[in-house]
Design a protein around this motif. Structure first.
Motif, PDB file in Angstrom:
ATOM      1  N   ASP A 116      65.983 -35.327 -41.705  1.00  0.00           N
ATOM      2  CA  ASP A 116      66.984 -35.862 -42.642  1.00  0.00           C
ATOM      3  C   ASP A 116      67.611 -37.154 -42.124  1.00  0.00           C
ATOM      4  O   ASP A 116      68.095 -37.972 -42.918  1.00  0.00           O
ATOM      5  CB  ASP A 116      68.096 -34.833 -42.895  1.00  0.00           C
ATOM      6  CG  ASP A 116      67.612 -33.585 -43.612  1.00  0.00           C
ATOM      7  OD1 ASP A 116      66.493 -33.611 -44.174  1.00  0.00           O
ATOM      8  OD2 ASP A 116      68.353 -32.583 -43.613  1.00  0.00           O
ATOM      9  N   SER A 117      67.596 -37.336 -40.813  1.00  0.00           N
ATOM     10  CA  SER A 117      68.243 -38.514 -40.227  1.00  0.00           C
ATOM     11  C   SER A 117      67.255 -39.635 -39.903  1.00  0.00           C
ATOM     12  O   SER A 117      67.651 -40.674 -39.380  1.00  0.00           O
ATOM     13  CB  SER A 117      68.993 -38.121 -38.943  1.00  0.00           C
ATOM     14  OG  SER A 117      68.095 -37.638 -37.960  1.00  0.00           O
ATOM     15  N   ILE A 127      73.242 -38.391 -32.230  1.00  0.00           N
ATOM     16  CA  ILE A 127      73.157 -37.471 -33.367  1.00  0.00           C
ATOM     17  C   ILE A 127      73.071 -36.009 -32.928  1.00  0.00           C
ATOM     18  O   ILE A 127      73.786 -35.158 -33.471  1.00  0.00           O
ATOM     19  CB  ILE A 127      71.933 -37.813 -34.251  1.00  0.00           C
ATOM     20  CG1 ILE A 127      71.930 -39.292 -34.631  1.00  0.00           C
ATOM     21  CG2 ILE A 127      71.916 -36.936 -35.514  1.00  0.00           C
ATOM     22  CD1 ILE A 127      70.662 -39.741 -35.341  1.00  0.00           C
ATOM     23  N   TYR A 128      72.231 -35.713 -31.932  1.00  0.00           N
ATOM     24  CA  TYR A 128      71.914 -34.309 -31.638  1.00  0.00           C
ATOM     25  C   TYR A 128      72.238 -33.846 -30.222  1.00  0.00           C
ATOM     26  O   TYR A 128      72.237 -32.635 -29.970  1.00  0.00           O
ATOM     27  CB  TYR A 128      70.411 -34.054 -31.890  1.00  0.00           C
ATOM     28  CG  TYR A 128      69.995 -34.332 -33.303  1.00  0.00           C
ATOM     29  CD1 TYR A 128      70.452 -33.552 -34.363  1.00  0.00           C
ATOM     30  CD2 TYR A 128      69.137 -35.393 -33.602  1.00  0.00           C
ATOM     31  CE1 TYR A 128      70.076 -33.813 -35.672  1.00  0.00           C
ATOM     32  CE2 TYR A 128      68.741 -35.658 -34.893  1.00  0.00           C
ATOM     33  CZ  TYR A 128      69.226 -34.875 -35.922  1.00  0.00           C
ATOM     34  OH  TYR A 128      68.847 -35.139 -37.222  1.00  0.00           O
ATOM     35  N   THR A 154      65.963 -32.296 -38.541  1.00  0.00           N
ATOM     36  CA  THR A 154      66.174 -33.619 -37.949  1.00  0.00           C
ATOM     37  C   THR A 154      65.521 -34.718 -38.762  1.00  0.00           C
ATOM     38  O   THR A 154      65.898 -35.892 -38.639  1.00  0.00           O
ATOM     39  CB  THR A 154      65.624 -33.670 -36.498  1.00  0.00           C
ATOM     40  OG1 THR A 154      64.217 -33.399 -36.523  1.00  0.00           O
ATOM     41  CG2 THR A 154      66.311 -32.644 -35.620  1.00  0.00           C
TER      42      THR A 154
END
Length: 348
Positions: A171-172, A48-49, A169
């Motif tokens: 949100d995930s 994701i990041y 973050t």
């Protein structure tokens, strides 16, 4: 965006805001000059990041590499630790280079311990991506890994060069990870600030992070080595860590701490250590927030793991005793009293 300075032996900034990872290179440049940087993360966060972070670092002159290990508490062990050290040596990192912990509490604890011990200590930055890590695990310099006998039994105090907290973050995060953070936030409210509970219920993330970080900052500055006041932040953890271990970590840290807080609050009252029983209102608060507070383990089971608690000194253990929601104190009890204490806490 908010900024705190933590005035420990090595002072550092905590920056709190939304959508900060894409500009991480800008912020990190203020405390670590361009060098080789290894990003340590887990298999979930990596997808994701990691690339956003690596891109920002490269744009600001850093030479980057990445180490990814399987997500979950089961990876927080000697084998993962050893593998990361070997990988850093293969990458040729020196004492003038740095590590970035990108992830939740497991990643932060692991990467911090690696940073504390590789080459006898190199700089590192915490970039927490979970609610729990943002308000607790990333701040204060506690690093470590689990041993077969219990949680966090090997580790070091090693303060980060910076904590960069990007609450976008959240949100995930899956619901269980949000719940972990909620439990730690409620702990901070019980220990120091009752009014925080309404903001937790309202998912007012920025405010909750700021207040929890402020609370932890004050106790870390007063007790960096966790030998006194800082132990207040372990409310619920003596029993909670036992629940985690007994469940083979199928019960997450936050869920276990929620259960542990209720058990320890009830035990403190029934042991006549406090005149106020907060276990009922605390149960109501946590149940409303969706926590399952049932405990299926026996006092003997939990006592066994409590004997590995880091708050034990000689034949005594320091317990956190609530005087009311918003204020707690520390109380030493003998290990011979501890089993009965846990037994009383399990009684309804």
């Amino acid at each position: 965006m908010k900024k705190f300075v933590v005035s420990t032996t090595t002072p550092y900034d905590i920056i709190i805001g939304k959508d900060l990872i894409k500009d991480a290179g800008v912020y990190i440049h203020t405390c670590i000059p361009p060098c080789k940087v290894c990003v340590i993360t887990d298999s979930t966060v990596n997808n994701i990041y990691a690339q956003v972070l690596l891109t920002s670092l490269m744009e600001h002159g850093y030479q980057t590499s990445k180490i990814v290990f399987p997500s979950g508490e089961h990876s927080k062990n000697l084998s993962t630790y050893s593998n990361i050290l070997e990988a850093l040596a293969d990458e040729g990192l020196t004492r003038s280079d740095a590590i970035i912990a990108l992830g939740g509490g497991v990643v932060g604890d692991m990467a911090g311990f690696v940073a504390a011990t590789y080459m006898r200590g190199i700089p590192y930055v915490q970039i927490p991506t979970t609610y729990m890590s943002a308000i607790d695990a990333s701040v204060g310099g506690k690093t470590g890994i689990n041993l077969l006998c219990g949680k966090n039994l090997a580790g070091a105090f090693w303060q980060p060069a910076m904590v960069l907290c990007d609450y976008k973050t959240f949100d995930s995060l899956p619901p269980v990870k949000l719940m972990d953070g909620i439990a730690e936030a409620v702990k901070s409210a019980v220990v120091s600030e009752e009014t925080l509970i309404e903001h937790i219920k309202a998912n007012n993330y920025e405010y909750v992070i700021e207040r929890c970080v402020s609370i932890k900052k004050s106790v870390v500055e007063a007790d960096e080595r966790d030998i006194g006041l800082r132990q207040l932040l372990n409310f619920g953890h003596t029993v909670g860590h036992g629940i985690e271990k007994l469940s083979a970590f199928s019960i997450s840290h936050g869920q276990a701490v929620a259960k542990g807080m209720v058990v320890e609050a009830r035990a403190a009252y029934k042991s006549n250590l406090t005149n106020v029983d907060i276990s009922a209102p605390l149960t109501e608060i946590l149940t409303e927030m969706g926590f399952d507070l049932s405990v299926t383990y026996t006092a003997d089971d939990l006592y066994h793991y409590a004997l590995m608690d880091k708050k034990i000194s000689g034949d005594k253990i320091t317990m956190v005793v609530p005087e009311f929601i918003g204020k707690c104190r520390l109380q030493k009890i003998s290990l011979s009293e501890l089993r009965k204490f846990i037994e009383l806490g399990l009684e309804k």
